[in-house]
Design an enzyme around this catalytic site. Structure first.
Site, PDB file in Angstrom:
ATOM      1  N   GLY A  54      49.184 -30.431  32.524  1.00 38.90           N
ATOM      2  CA  GLY A  54      50.345 -31.821  32.174  1.00 38.90           C
ATOM      3  C   GLY A  54      50.700 -32.409  32.692  1.00 38.90           C
ATOM      4  O   GLY A  54      49.843 -32.817  33.660  1.00 38.90           O
ATOM      5  N   CYS A  55      51.780 -33.431  32.489  1.00 37.42           N
ATOM      6  CA  CYS A  55      51.592 -34.900  34.013  1.00 37.42           C
ATOM      7  C   CYS A  55      52.714 -34.160  35.163  1.00 37.42           C
ATOM      8  O   CYS A  55      52.682 -33.275  35.453  1.00 37.42           O
ATOM      9  CB  CYS A  55      52.989 -35.269  33.249  1.00 37.42           C
ATOM     10  SG  CYS A  55      53.686 -36.382  33.674  1.00 37.42           S
ATOM     11  N   PHE A  56      51.325 -34.889  36.258  1.00 40.72           N
ATOM     12  CA  PHE A  56      51.093 -34.495  36.914  1.00 40.72           C
ATOM     13  C   PHE A  56      52.747 -34.426  38.433  1.00 40.72           C
ATOM     14  O   PHE A  56      53.113 -34.920  39.247  1.00 40.72           O
ATOM     15  CB  PHE A  56      50.056 -35.070  38.186  1.00 40.72           C
ATOM     16  CG  PHE A  56      49.441 -36.128  38.244  1.00 40.72           C
ATOM     17  CD1 PHE A  56      51.022 -37.542  37.756  1.00 40.72           C
ATOM     18  CD2 PHE A  56      48.239 -37.032  38.157  1.00 40.72           C
ATOM     19  CE1 PHE A  56      50.118 -38.790  37.191  1.00 40.72           C
ATOM     20  CE2 PHE A  56      47.940 -38.072  37.587  1.00 40.72           C
ATOM     21  CZ  PHE A  56      48.916 -39.095  37.686  1.00 40.72           C
TER      22      PHE A  56
END
Length: 223
Positions: A54-56
């Site tokens: 997902g979002c880093f």
């Protein structure tokens, strides 16, 4: 009839051209999946591992809270294009996912434990995304550098699937290359705690993980 045949021929040619264009990235992506893994040499006693979840912004903060992790860097991995950017990866056409490079001390934390952190810090059954973030650029991937790491990943993935009674979303890729993301993405959660996404998504995700695995946290992150 001649006009009819011409229209059919034109349609077939357009279809073939369209299929070729659509299939090409898939063939290129398949070549990445079938590649031999690249082993990253240790430097000053530090090893590197790579995860997409997902979002880093979220994943970077999670791994940096873990004992033995020196740094986590946001970037892109798993795709078939060179020099991916935030904008290009968001099209879903590059094959890349937002990922982190975890620099760690293998004398303090093992690759196996890093995989445990990975699964404990996400919804392991959510495909093509995490939380509110959807798309192939947010898909879950664990990268291996050798057969031993691959076996660790597959065993843990299978055990988790059996435990949950559901398929696990994480793909398993041979590591090829990590592309560092733009500077403004680095340490984003730490530098922008007031951001609405950080407040509403990143911090709650970090806290859920910390509650699950308090034993692996650095002292400053322990309650």
């Amino acid at each position: 009839m001649r006009v009819h045949k011409t229209l059919i021929t034109t349609f077939v040619l357009v279809l073939m051209f369209s299929c070729k264009n659509n299939a090409q990235p898939n063939l290129e992506q398949e070549s990445i999946i079938q590649s031999e893994p690249v082993q990253v040499a240790t430097e000053n006693g530090k090893a590197k591992a790579h995860f997409a979840s997902g979002c880093f912004w979220c994943v970077e903060a999670i791994y940096e809270s873990v004992k033995g992790v020196e740094e986590a860097i946001s970037g892109y991995a798993g795709g078939h294009t060179k020099n991916p950017t935030y904008e290009s990866s968001n099209t879903g056409q590059t094959g890349h996912a937002e990922a982190v490079e975890v620099i760690y001390n293998p004398k303090i934390i093992s690759f196996s434990t890093l995989v445990d952190v990975y699964f404990a810090s996400q919804n392991p059954t959510q495909f093509n995304g995490q939380g509110p973030d959807h798309g192939s650029q947010y898909r879950s991937i664990i990268f291996y550098q050798n057969e031993k790491q691959k076996e660790i990943i597959l065993q843990k993935k299978k055990a988790l699937a059996n435990k949950l009674g559901k398929p696990i979303a994480a793909e398993v890729y041979p590591f090829q290359k990590f592309w560092v993301a733009e500077e403004y993405h680095q340490n984003y959660e730490k530098l922008h705690p007031e951001n609405s996404y950080i407040q509403g998504v990143s911090i709650p995700r970090l806290k859920r993980f910390q509650a699950k695995m308090p034993e692996v946290l650095k002292e400053k992150h322990q309650k």
